[in-house]
Design an enzyme around this catalytic site. Structure first.
Site, PDB file in Angstrom:
ATOM      1  N   HIS A  89       0.860  -1.190   0.000  1.00  9.96           N
ATOM      2  CA  HIS A  89       0.000   0.000   0.000  1.00  9.96           C
ATOM      3  C   HIS A  89       0.896   1.241   0.000  1.00  9.96           C
ATOM      4  O   HIS A  89       1.931   1.266   0.680  1.00  9.96           O
ATOM      5  CB  HIS A  89      -0.899  -0.007   1.241  1.00  9.96           C
ATOM      6  N   GLU A 161      -4.628   1.124  -7.294  1.00 17.77           N
ATOM      7  CA  GLU A 161      -4.942   2.251  -6.405  1.00 17.77           C
ATOM      8  C   GLU A 161      -4.101   3.456  -6.822  1.00 17.77           C
ATOM      9  O   GLU A 161      -2.950   3.593  -6.353  1.00 17.77           O
ATOM     10  CB  GLU A 161      -4.572   1.896  -4.956  1.00 17.77           C
TER      11      GLU A 161
END
Ligand code: PGA
Length: 240
Positions: A89, A161
């Site tokens: 992430h 993302e």
């Protein structure tokens, strides 16, 4: 069956977690993975399992090396019944100054310990402005997925993302998501990992979920802020 990963980050406290649990329903039509703060894993595991939800962790140690103060091992996560881990992430990368090679190492650690990975990739704002987004994610995939055997593909979800969209009020447009998902599917096939699922994450909420889920080939969503409220999460997961 589409998959919805709830990344709670620091958006919850124990009271909210308890309220969330009291509103849970069985999920029959979609797979839901809840990634609460690590401290809550143990106390939430029984109820989540009972309601057919899966448990994930927001992070894990980088490898099987005992000298990592403050980190948590794959074994610890499995003891708390977690079966998923978020890897790579952009917030983890920033916090730990991680390289793509570090992410590759962490991914292999997760997979070899029989956990499933939600692997996040995506371009930054400048890279998008300079029209480099396809090159950036291609490079990310080639390094992070280097030497990952194809039998692990079913244990990996690739989450597109875009960094500029996370925590903002701006999800990527449907046409941008569509072209990126098509691109990722092609790249994953080239890397002999075509069985990886591909999802989108970044400012998803109940108001835009149906539109994003209409993208052909999309296999689910990674949701941050909007996933802490049970009603909101269920309306996203039923938005198709
Ligand atoms: P957001 O976060 O939905 O709050 O933008 C998504 C994520 O970071 O996974």
């Amino acid at each position: 069956m589409k998959i919805f990963i709830a990344n709670w980050k620091l958006h919850s406290d124990f009271k909210m977690a308890k309220t969330f649990l009291s509103k849970l329903k069985d999920s029959e039509y979609s797979k839901i993975v809840i990634c609460p703060p690590l401290l809550y894993l143990h106390s939430m595991q029984d109820i989540l399992k009972f309601k057919n939800l899966e448990i994930g962790a927001q992070d894990v140690a980088i490898a099987n090396d005992e000298k990592q103060t403050g980190a948590i091992s794959a074994e610890n996560l499995k003891e708390a019944n977690a079966s998923w881990v978020i890897v790579g992430h952009s917030e983890q990368i920033k916090r730990h100054s991680m390289t793509l090679e570090d992410i590759n190492k962490k991914l292999m650690y997760v997979l070899e310990k029989d956990l499933n990975a939600v692997l996040c990739i995506g371009e930054g704002v400048l890279e998008r402005k300079q029209n480099m987004h396809f090159d950036v994610v291609k490079e990310q995939l080639s390094v992070i997925l280097d030497k990952v055997p194809s039998f692990f593909a079913k244990n990996i979800i690739v989450a597109y993302e875009p960094v500029w969209s996370i925590g903002s009020s701006k999800a990527a447009s449907v046409s941008d998501i569509m072209s990126m998902i098509t691109f990722l599917k092609k790249e994953l096939t080239r890397l002999n990992l075509k069985d990886c699922k591909v999802v989108y994450g970044g400012s998803v909420h109940s108001g835009n979920a149906a539109e994003i889920l209409s993208v052909p080939e999309i296999e689910g969503l990674l949701i941050g802020r909007a996933s802490v409220e049970a009603e909101e999460l269920y309306s996203i997961a039923n938005a198709e």
